[in-house]
Scaffold this motif. Structure first.
Motif, PDB file in Angstrom:
ATOM      1  N   THR A  90      12.736  -1.526   0.573  1.00 25.13           N
ATOM      2  CA  THR A  90      11.464  -1.467   1.328  1.00 25.13           C
ATOM      3  C   THR A  90      11.719  -0.582   2.417  1.00 25.13           C
ATOM      4  O   THR A  90      12.916  -0.095   2.846  1.00 25.13           O
ATOM      5  N   ARG A 125       3.648   0.844  -1.699  1.00 21.41           N
ATOM      6  CA  ARG A 125       3.041   1.403  -0.553  1.00 21.41           C
ATOM      7  C   ARG A 125       1.788   1.076   0.130  1.00 21.41           C
ATOM      8  O   ARG A 125       1.455   0.883   1.175  1.00 21.41           O
ATOM      9  N   GLN A 126       0.867   1.103  -0.811  1.00 27.19           N
ATOM     10  CA  GLN A 126      -0.350   0.993  -0.803  1.00 27.19           C
ATOM     11  C   GLN A 126      -0.863  -0.414  -0.075  1.00 27.19           C
ATOM     12  O   GLN A 126      -1.480  -0.643   0.758  1.00 27.19           O
ATOM     13  N   THR A 127      -0.222  -1.538  -1.036  1.00 23.59           N
ATOM     14  CA  THR A 127      -0.616  -2.944  -0.411  1.00 23.59           C
ATOM     15  C   THR A 127       0.634  -3.472   0.419  1.00 23.59           C
ATOM     16  O   THR A 127       0.293  -4.498   0.943  1.00 23.59           O
ATOM     17  N   GLY A 128       1.854  -2.616   0.487  1.00 22.71           N
ATOM     18  CA  GLY A 128       2.983  -3.060   1.582  1.00 22.71           C
ATOM     19  C   GLY A 128       3.561  -4.467   1.088  1.00 22.71           C
ATOM     20  O   GLY A 128       4.103  -5.268   1.735  1.00 22.71           O
ATOM     21  N   SER A 129       3.263  -4.695  -0.317  1.00 24.17           N
ATOM     22  CA  SER A 129       3.841  -5.896  -0.884  1.00 24.17           C
ATOM     23  C   SER A 129       4.629  -5.557  -2.014  1.00 24.17           C
ATOM     24  O   SER A 129       4.787  -4.372  -2.674  1.00 24.17           O
ATOM     25  N   SER A 176       4.831 -11.240  -0.572  1.00 23.17           N
ATOM     26  CA  SER A 176       4.793 -10.674   0.700  1.00 23.17           C
ATOM     27  C   SER A 176       5.943 -10.589   1.155  1.00 23.17           C
ATOM     28  O   SER A 176       6.699 -11.617   1.172  1.00 23.17           O
TER      29      SER A 176
END
Length: 598
Positions: free
Chosen positions: A75, A118-122, A137
């Motif tokens: 991440t 990266r779009q959802t950050g998940s 998450s």
């Protein structure tokens, strides 16, 4: 095709703490260590990840995980995330600098692939035996969404600006009497949290192992087997039974553009395990575990040939037209090279701008290809997995080089630790023209006789026969006893239908129906009396043939069911071969729930 990566350096990590000496070292993954530099190498046998530099010099840093690592991602905060194998799978968060464990979270049944979007950050992970894709998450470790995908999802890549995911499912999910029979790929919309399209691979596609994309997101590539299951198993020449392929997926049109044989006309490229596109998009690298080599395909030339063939040009002497590329063993001639890894079972694959790394799972070498010279040095990373009789049997089971022209291994029909491929095969041990569904080999030694009709008196006989008449191998004296030891060591995986290791309420009710209607034949530890009976649902050449009572342990994993694989679900099977008494639909579902929990 000219490649200047002709130097092979196989370097020993004998000084690496925890990854050397007398410890068994079975490396099956290599990843980048991110901004810290170096490589992360797994030792599946010891449940470790070891950090080394790209020159293969020791750093001495390692982490021991609760179970073996299946995949890894990083991440933006430079934390490393690892999904760990098993019925009690977990998500481990590591410090990228020293591999210290920051957190560990329970994460379902056998999480198999992992990426950061990266779009959802998940985080997104495939849950292999739940047939689901989970969104997690990174902050709270909470499972945000569960999306149903295909059968046994094993790999995942992102494309379209991270708005879509492509999921590779390992096995077909249909009756063996349908056409086509093939694995499917799923396209998932990460914003709407759903599968938006399914892509079916060519008929006979099974055991999809891995996916890769180019840097621009134009194409994805899947490696898998292509079974010629409609033919009798009377030879292996020219891929008569099994071929090994690279499927090309156009990510703009979202279609499988074509499937290309990795094999040559005289030799198989058996059991492709991993695929990576080089950073400059010029090469496609594939680790071919069954023949112990890497395949390198010139990507630019590949797409040029595909385009020319689509325009109607005859690209190679054997190419008839675009639709026949799948049958053209010469399509990659001149644009594909093979590199022996000087060990057994290369699975891991990692590519940098100037090097290609792989690792031999069974013999424990780490291998680096580069362009600095001509000599070859090979040394062990530790005690090899093949040093024990069990490990040697595991190696032979996955080793296509013991068979004629290396077309297939035992694992070609029995992938995933000796389970099944979901197909019917016309073996010649009971005549021709009466194909039968592939059986799992788990517990085969404990539950004689063997084969669907019990035609082999025991598993030892069946193993020798398989080596002789399926692999067409010349000798079985050393190989067969080792494979017997390996197969005897396998244990059923606990069912995902269990709730905290116990039967669900529905399964408990189903158990009552089972004990009343099924337990007279499906009895004992393995739920079989090891006898054969005539049943009223056989047909064709098998009408009135006695069928063996199969063990039911791990039956949740072995669809499709019945000797001809006609029933994909347990409910469908029970309507063909079910209780004598009439059960309601709900009671039938309860019985299915119990059987699937065994």
């Amino acid at each position: 095709m000219k490649i200047n990566w002709t130097y092979i350096a196989c370097l020993c990590l004998a000084a690496l703490t925890g990854c050397n000496g007398n410890d068994v070292f079975a490396p099956d993954h290599i990843w980048s260590a991110g901004e810290e530099g170096g490589l992360l190498v797994t030792n599946r046998e010891k449940k470790e990840i070891c950090l080394i530099d790209t020159r293969l010099k020791n750093t001495g840093i390692k982490v021991t995980l609760p179970t073996a690592a299946n995949d890894l991602t990083e991440t933006p905060n430079r934390h490393i995330w690892v999904v760990c194998d098993g019925v009690g799978g977990s998500l481990c968060e590591l410090n990228g600098k020293d591999l210290s464990v920051i957190s560990q979270t329970a994460l379902g049944h056998t999480p198999s692939a992992l990426l950061f979007n990266r779009q959802t950050g998940s985080l997104w992970t495939t849950q292999r035996f739940n047939n689901e894709l989970w969104e997690v998450s990174p902050e709270t470790k909470e499972v945000l969404n569960r999306i149903t995908v295909g059968r046994e999802p094993v790999d995942i890549v992102s494309f379209a600006g991270d708005s879509l995911l492509l999921v590779a499912n390992n096995l077909p999910e249909m009756s063996s009497l349908t056409y086509p029979i093939a694995c499917q790929l799923d396209i998932v919309d990460v914003n709407n949290k759903k599968v938006v399209k399914r892509l079916q691979l060519p008929n006979g596609s099974t055991d999809v192992k891995a996916l890769a994309t180019d840097s621009k997101g134009d194409y994805a590539y899947a490696v898998h087997l292509l079974a010629r299951y409609q033919l009798p198993t009377n030879q292996v020449d020219r891929g008569w039974m099994s071929t090994n392929v690279l499927s090309v997926i156009n990510l703009h049109t979202q279609e499988v553009e074509n499937t290309i044989l990795l094999d040559t006309p005289q030799k198989g490229a058996s059991n492709p395990w991993n695929v990576v596109v080089s950073p400059d998009d010029s090469k496609i690298w594939i680790s071919v575990s069954g023949t112990h080599e890497l395949v390198c395909v010139d990507r630019t030339s590949l797409h040029d040939r595909l385009a020319r063939a689509k325009d109607g040009e005859k690209v190679t002497p054997s190419t008839k037209d675009y639709a026949h590329i799948l049958d053209d063993a010469g399509f990659l001639y001149g644009i594909r090279d093979f590199y022996k890894t000087q060990g057994k079972g290369p699975r891991a694959l990692y590519v940098t701008p100037d090097k290609v790394y792989t690792a031999n799972y069974y013999t424990g070498e780490l291998v680096a290809f580069n362009g600095s010279g001509k000599d070859m040095v090979s040394t062990s990373l530790g005690t090899s997995l093949a040093s024990t009789q069990k490990g040697k049997g595991d190696m032979y089971f996955h080793d296509a080089s013991i068979g004629f022209q290396e077309w297939q291994s035992c694992a070609s029909c029995h992938p995933n630790d000796a389970r099944m491929d979901g197909l019917n095969w016309d073996l010649l041990n009971d005549g021709m023209g009466n194909p039968k569904n592939t059986k799992t080999l788990v517990l085969s030694h404990q539950t004689p006789p063997c084969m669907v009709s019990g035609i082999r008196k025991d598993a030892e006989t069946a193993v020798i026969s398989g080596i002789k008449y399926i692999l067409f191998a010349a000798s079985t004296e050393e190989i067969a006893p080792a494979i017997d030891v390996y197969l005897k060591s396998l244990s059923p995986v606990p069912s995902p239908y269990l709730v905290n290791g116990n039967l669900s309420e529905a399964a408990q009710k189903g158990k009552v129906h089972f004990e009343k209607n099924c337990a007279s034949c499906h009895s004992g530890t393995y739920y079989t009396d090891m006898k054969q009976y005539k049943v009223n649902w056989t047909n064709g050449p098998d009408k009135n043939v006695k069928m063996d009572v199969p063990a039911l342990n791990e039956v949740w994993r072995t669809a499709p069911y019945l000797y001809d694989g006609r029933s994909y679900t347990m409910q469908e099977m029970l309507k063909v071969h079910g209780p004598a008494e009439t059960l309601s639909e709900n009671e039938l579902n309860e019985l299915a729930e119990y059987v699937l929990s065994l």
